[in-house]
Design a protein around this motif. Structure first.
Motif, PDB file in Angstrom:
ATOM      1  N   UNK A 114      -6.090   4.098 -13.887  1.00 14.25           N
ATOM      2  CA  UNK A 114      -5.107   4.777 -14.738  1.00 14.25           C
ATOM      3  C   UNK A 114      -3.746   4.135 -14.508  1.00 14.25           C
ATOM      4  N   UNK A 115      -3.179   3.590 -15.592  1.00  7.83           N
ATOM      5  CA  UNK A 115      -1.947   2.798 -15.494  1.00  7.83           C
ATOM      6  C   UNK A 115      -0.717   3.633 -15.870  1.00  7.83           C
ATOM      7  N   UNK A 116       0.413   3.267 -15.300  1.00 11.50           N
ATOM      8  CA  UNK A 116       1.684   3.781 -15.795  1.00 11.50           C
ATOM      9  C   UNK A 116       2.099   5.126 -15.231  1.00 11.50           C
ATOM     10  N   UNK A 158     -11.742  13.458 -14.209  1.00 17.74           N
ATOM     11  CA  UNK A 158     -12.288  12.817 -13.014  1.00 17.74           C
ATOM     12  C   UNK A 158     -11.639  13.265 -11.720  1.00 17.74           C
ATOM     13  N   UNK A 159     -10.343  13.602 -11.768  1.00 11.38           N
ATOM     14  CA  UNK A 159      -9.646  13.874 -10.509  1.00 11.38           C
ATOM     15  C   UNK A 159      -9.046  15.275 -10.389  1.00 11.38           C
ATOM     16  N   UNK A 179      -6.344  22.214 -19.715  1.00 13.24           N
ATOM     17  CA  UNK A 179      -5.669  21.990 -20.990  1.00 13.24           C
ATOM     18  C   UNK A 179      -4.385  21.215 -20.703  1.00 13.24           C
ATOM     19  N   UNK A 180      -3.871  20.528 -21.717  1.00 12.76           N
ATOM     20  CA  UNK A 180      -2.643  19.758 -21.477  1.00 12.76           C
ATOM     21  C   UNK A 180      -1.602  20.015 -22.546  1.00 12.76           C
ATOM     22  N   UNK A 233      -5.470   8.363 -21.070  1.00 10.53           N
ATOM     23  CA  UNK A 233      -5.306   8.226 -19.619  1.00 10.53           C
ATOM     24  C   UNK A 233      -5.311   9.599 -18.940  1.00 10.53           C
ATOM     25  N   UNK A 234      -4.640  10.562 -19.567  1.00  9.42           N
ATOM     26  CA  UNK A 234      -4.541  11.896 -18.963  1.00  9.42           C
ATOM     27  C   UNK A 234      -5.891  12.609 -19.015  1.00  9.42           C
ATOM     28  N   UNK A 235      -6.646  12.374 -20.090  1.00 12.29           N
ATOM     29  CA  UNK A 235      -7.986  12.980 -20.166  1.00 12.29           C
ATOM     30  C   UNK A 235      -8.898  12.437 -19.068  1.00 12.29           C
TER      31      UNK A 235
END
Lengths: 85, 85
Positions: B33-35, A67-68, A78-79, A60-62
């Motif tokens: 994107x959920x959650x 995209x945003x 990087x995360x 989800x984070x990728x």
């Protein structure tokens, strides 16, 4: 569901000019700050997300980052991902 | 002279609204994107600085952060400092 906490760092690619960073460096010199050889400004995004597992949270984070949050033409990201226990 | 590398993270104080973060959160929901329960956008500044010692480097970076990088009325900042060896 588990709770995850992430910090996404978005930085300009090294080849991309950073006018805001350059202006800040100039202002820092005028303020008397010595020895500054690099100053680049990026974004830091703090996120809390619920997901079934670490893999799902990462996915989800990728998606979010690609995209945003980051412009892939001029920015890298990087995360850091932590699970809240 | 030693070379130091710092990352300064500037974030909005928790009591301050973050319209850009809210807009991004809404867009993330629309993207599927959920959650996502929190999304706050801050700045990340990467610095290289030459200084006599760690204490001197910290002093310069504190001055820089307080005066140029963060707006103390609405923002907090923190730093990670590394010595390049």
């Amino acid at each position: 569901m588990s709770k995850f906490r992430a910090r996404i760092l978005v930085s300009l690619r090294p080849s991309v000019l950073d006018p805001a960073g350059e202006a800040t460096k100039t202002a820092a010199n005028q303020l008397g700050i010595k020895g500054l050889s690099k100053l680049r400004i990026g974004k830091s995004i703090d996120i809390d997300i619920d997901a079934l597992n670490e893999e799902e949270a990462k996915k989800q984070i990728e998606l979010l980052s690609d995209r945003l949050l980051a412009n892939p033409v001029i920015e890298d990201w990087s995360m850091e991902l932590l699970q809240v226990v």
